[in-house]
Design a protein around this motif. Structure first.
Motif, PDB file in Angstrom:
ATOM      1  N   LEU A  88       0.825  -1.209   0.000  1.00 57.04           N
ATOM      2  CA  LEU A  88       0.000   0.000   0.000  1.00 57.04           C
ATOM      3  C   LEU A  88       0.863   1.264   0.000  1.00 57.04           C
ATOM      4  N   ILE A  89       1.942   1.247   0.774  1.00 56.17           N
ATOM      5  CA  ILE A  89       2.822   2.418   0.825  1.00 56.17           C
ATOM      6  C   ILE A  89       3.462   2.661  -0.534  1.00 56.17           C
ATOM      7  N   VAL A  90       3.927   1.592  -1.196  1.00 57.18           N
ATOM      8  CA  VAL A  90       4.542   1.734  -2.519  1.00 57.18           C
ATOM      9  C   VAL A  90       3.576   2.401  -3.491  1.00 57.18           C
ATOM     10  N   VAL A  91       2.354   1.891  -3.542  1.00 52.13           N
ATOM     11  CA  VAL A  91       1.362   2.403  -4.490  1.00 52.13           C
ATOM     12  C   VAL A  91       0.990   3.850  -4.179  1.00 52.13           C
ATOM     13  N   CYS A  92       0.703   4.130  -2.917  1.00 55.39           N
ATOM     14  CA  CYS A  92       0.240   5.479  -2.550  1.00 55.39           C
ATOM     15  C   CYS A  92       1.342   6.526  -2.657  1.00 55.39           C
ATOM     16  N   ALA A  93       2.583   6.155  -2.335  1.00 60.31           N
ATOM     17  CA  ALA A  93       3.694   7.100  -2.487  1.00 60.31           C
ATOM     18  C   ALA A  93       3.884   7.457  -3.958  1.00 60.31           C
ATOM     19  N   ALA A  94       3.810   6.451  -4.835  1.00 58.69           N
ATOM     20  CA  ALA A  94       3.959   6.715  -6.275  1.00 58.69           C
ATOM     21  C   ALA A  94       2.818   7.591  -6.791  1.00 58.69           C
ATOM     22  N   LEU A  95       1.585   7.313  -6.370  1.00 58.73           N
ATOM     23  CA  LEU A  95       0.438   8.100  -6.816  1.00 58.73           C
ATOM     24  C   LEU A  95       0.508   9.534  -6.294  1.00 58.73           C
ATOM     25  N   ALA A  96       1.035   9.720  -5.070  1.00 58.52           N
ATOM     26  CA  ALA A  96       1.209  11.081  -4.544  1.00 58.52           C
ATOM     27  C   ALA A  96       2.180  11.864  -5.413  1.00 58.52           C
ATOM     28  N   GLY A  97       3.240  11.185  -5.886  1.00 56.78           N
ATOM     29  CA  GLY A  97       4.190  11.845  -6.769  1.00 56.78           C
ATOM     30  C   GLY A  97       3.600  12.216  -8.115  1.00 56.78           C
ATOM     31  N   LEU A  98       2.594  11.485  -8.562  1.00 56.73           N
ATOM     32  CA  LEU A  98       1.961  11.758  -9.852  1.00 56.73           C
ATOM     33  C   LEU A  98       0.849  12.801  -9.750  1.00 56.73           C
ATOM     34  N   SER A  99       0.413  13.124  -8.529  1.00 53.72           N
ATOM     35  CA  SER A  99      -0.724  14.022  -8.340  1.00 53.72           C
ATOM     36  C   SER A  99      -0.366  15.466  -8.679  1.00 53.72           C
ATOM     37  N   ASP A 100      -1.362  16.209  -9.160  1.00 58.60           N
ATOM     38  CA  ASP A 100      -1.156  17.617  -9.512  1.00 58.60           C
ATOM     39  C   ASP A 100      -1.909  18.575  -8.595  1.00 58.60           C
ATOM     40  N   THR A 101      -2.568  18.055  -7.568  1.00 57.37           N
ATOM     41  CA  THR A 101      -3.334  18.912  -6.666  1.00 57.37           C
ATOM     42  C   THR A 101      -2.984  18.590  -5.218  1.00 57.37           C
TER      43      THR A 101
END
Length: 430
Positions: A88-101
């Motif tokens: 879960l940490i791997v996925v959410c950390a990567a998605l946070a890096g991709l977020s624009d807001t």
């Protein structure tokens, strides 16, 4: 107490080091965003109060999720729980890096907190059960991993943050993926516990006076701790790399005194007096930051110096919780984590409100008052902490179970059935 031998730190099974490495990376997430808070605020046009939600969402979700970690681990086993949390940490950390807001990052930090809760509570129980050198050695190892992670997080955050504010999130995703692989390969499969725990057990465990005292003390301490982490970067007015090195120095002191200072003070003075001193010193440093917020060097020096007392407090508090709680270790860890992370989650948000309606001096002064209240709460458990110290001195390499039993009466409750080795990891009793 001075004659007690020191715990073994490096003579451990490979699986323990794999989980400890994962702990290091997991705890990077706490200080990772510190150096990039001003950059995120600037790039995403968010106020400091909005940016503070990066801490609040992460820590409040971690707190609430702590209540469910025992329920999950007792059904799928410790190893599966660790791996699920790491994933879960791997996925959410990567998605946070991709977020624009800012809202997107806050949301993914919440998911990160869910994975963090599953990992933190279970990893502590696994290390306590599997490490050599006795219970104290296991706690020192766990807190060393915590300290190194907190130290490395701001440094990595600062160095990668100078390239892009997204860099630290991707960096943690890669490192945590490595930690996940190491845990999957090196940690032996753990059998499911014979008894399934309920979701309400951590809450019921707080009926035990000792666990409640330590939890409330940690909540008040974390109020000051995360106020400093969340708002000290702003008055420093430094770049991401410079902030990274400030908090790296702070984290190194935290790690060093977790490993060396805390055990020495414990042997020399005992748990309660050492904690009184460490918490009081931290309150003084917070007050100095609050009074000297307009002077950069005052803030920098006080933040770095606070690493000394934070390292001492973290180790001694965690050790005390595991000793005085007359419940199974995973349940104690979940109950304690729930209470303390509530304080950590609310503090940055409250600090933002204080700044918006007052000024930047107020949150640090309020944090100092909260920590001093923690000292007052801790004094109500002085006799039982002294009893735990006496039991540890008599058998420094023994199991925490017997110690919890000996101090249970002092805290107003008989111990429940405790079998952390067999129920959490399948390891026989020592």
């Amino acid at each position: 107490m001075s004659g007690a031998p020191g715990p073994s730190l490096f003579n451990q099974p490979r699986a323990v080091f794999a989980v400890a490495f994962a702990c290091v990376v997991s705890f990077m997430g706490i200080g990772l965003v510190d150096p990039i808070l001003p950059a995120i605020s600037d790039k995403l046009h968010a106020t400091p109060s909005q940016v503070s939600l990066l801490f609040t969402s992460y820590l409040l979700v971690t707190a609430v999720a702590m209540l469910f970690t025992g329920w999950i681990a007792s059904r799928i086993g410790a190893k599966a729980t660790l791996i699920t949390g790491l994933g879960l940490i791997v996925v959410c950390a990567a998605l946070a890096g991709l977020s624009d807001t800012i809202d997107g990052i806050v949301g993914f930090r919440a998911g990160w907190g869910l994975g963090n809760a599953m990992f933190i509570a279970t990893s502590l129980a696994v290390i306590v059960a599997s490490a050599t050198g006795g219970f104290a050695g296991a706690i020192v190892l766990y807190e060393a991993a915590l300290g190194l992670g907190i130290a490395a997080g701001p440094l990595i955050g600062g160095l990668l943050g100078d390239i892009s504010w997204r860099g630290p999130f991707f960096g943690v995703a890669v490192l945590m993926a490595i930690a996940l692989l190491a845990t999957a390969v090196l940690l032996e499969p753990t059998p499911k516990p014979a008894r399934r725990t309920s979701v309400t057990e951590p809450i019921r465990a707080l009926r035990h006076r000792g666990l409640l005292i330590m939890g409330v003390t940690a909540l008040l301490y974390n109020w000051g701790f995360f106020t400093m982490l969340g708002y000290a970067p702003y008055p420093m007015e430094l770049g991401a790399t410079q902030l990274g090195f400030v908090f790296f120095a702070w984290g190194l002191l935290l790690a060093f005194f977790s490993i060396t200072g805390a055990p020495w003070l414990h042997r020399r003075f005992g748990t309660a007096p050492a904690l009184y001193g460490a918490l009081s010193a931290f309150a003084v440093l917070l007050a100095l930051i609050g009074l000297g917020t307009d002077t950069r060097w005052v803030v920098v020096v006080c933040v770095i110096a606070s690493g000394v007392v934070a390292g001492i407090n973290n180790t001694l508090t965690t050790q005390a919780v595991m000793l005085v709680a007359p419940v199974e270790r995973p349940v104690a860890s979940a109950a304690y984590g729930f209470v303390r992370f509530v304080g950590g989650g609310l503090a940055p948000y409250a600090a933002g409100e204080m700044v918006d309606h007052g000024n930047i001096h107020v949150p640090f002064l309020a944090g100092a008052v909260a920590v001093l209240l923690g000292v007052a709460v801790l004094t109500t458990g002085h006799r039982a902490l002294a009893a735990a110290d006496a039991a540890m001195a008599a058998d420094p390499h023994g199991s925490p179970d017997e110690v919890a039993g000996e101090v249970a009466d002092e805290f107003g409750g008989a111990p429940d059935a405790i079998d952390v080795e067999r129920e959490t990891t399948g390891t026989p009793r020592r």
